[in-house]
Design a protein around this motif. Structure first.
Motif: not given
Length: 107
Positions: A10, A14-16, A54-57, A59, A95, A97
């Motif tokens: 994680v 947050p990267q979303h 980015r999609y989420h955090s 990886y 990873q 959108h």
């Protein structure tokens, strides 16, 4: 990644939805078009570098990344794996959108 025995981490922040520049991987496993001789890459037709949301955090941890999943793209700023393709099965994952790819040859 986890299905093939890899582990996820994680990110610390947050990267979303945040923008990131993604760079396609280069190497002998990829053809000039970005795919193998047997199959085109899910990234075929895209430039070597492009901006996404980015999609989420989560990886893939590089030291625990499954060897049968080729890394086909990563972020240019922090090297986070952003796309993988299976070496022999018709499987790929990103990873980011896909609909968020911005400004590719359009005015």
């Amino acid at each position: 990644v986890e299905h093939f025995g890899g582990e996820l981490g994680v990110l610390p922040h947050p990267q979303h939805g945040k923008p990131a520049t993604v760079v396609k991987a280069k190497g002998p496993a990829l053809s000039r078009e970005g795919g193998t001789a047997a199959a085109p890459s899910v990234l075929s037709g895209l430039p070597n570098s492009f901006q996404v949301a980015r999609y989420h955090s989560l990886y893939s941890l590089r030291d625990k990344h499954p060897k049968e999943l080729r890394v086909t793209a990563e972020t240019d700023s922090d090297g986070v794996i952003m796309a993988v393709e299976h070496e022999s099965l018709p499987m790929a994952a990103v990873q980011f959108h896909p609909e968020s790819i911005l400004k590719i040859g359009r005015a």
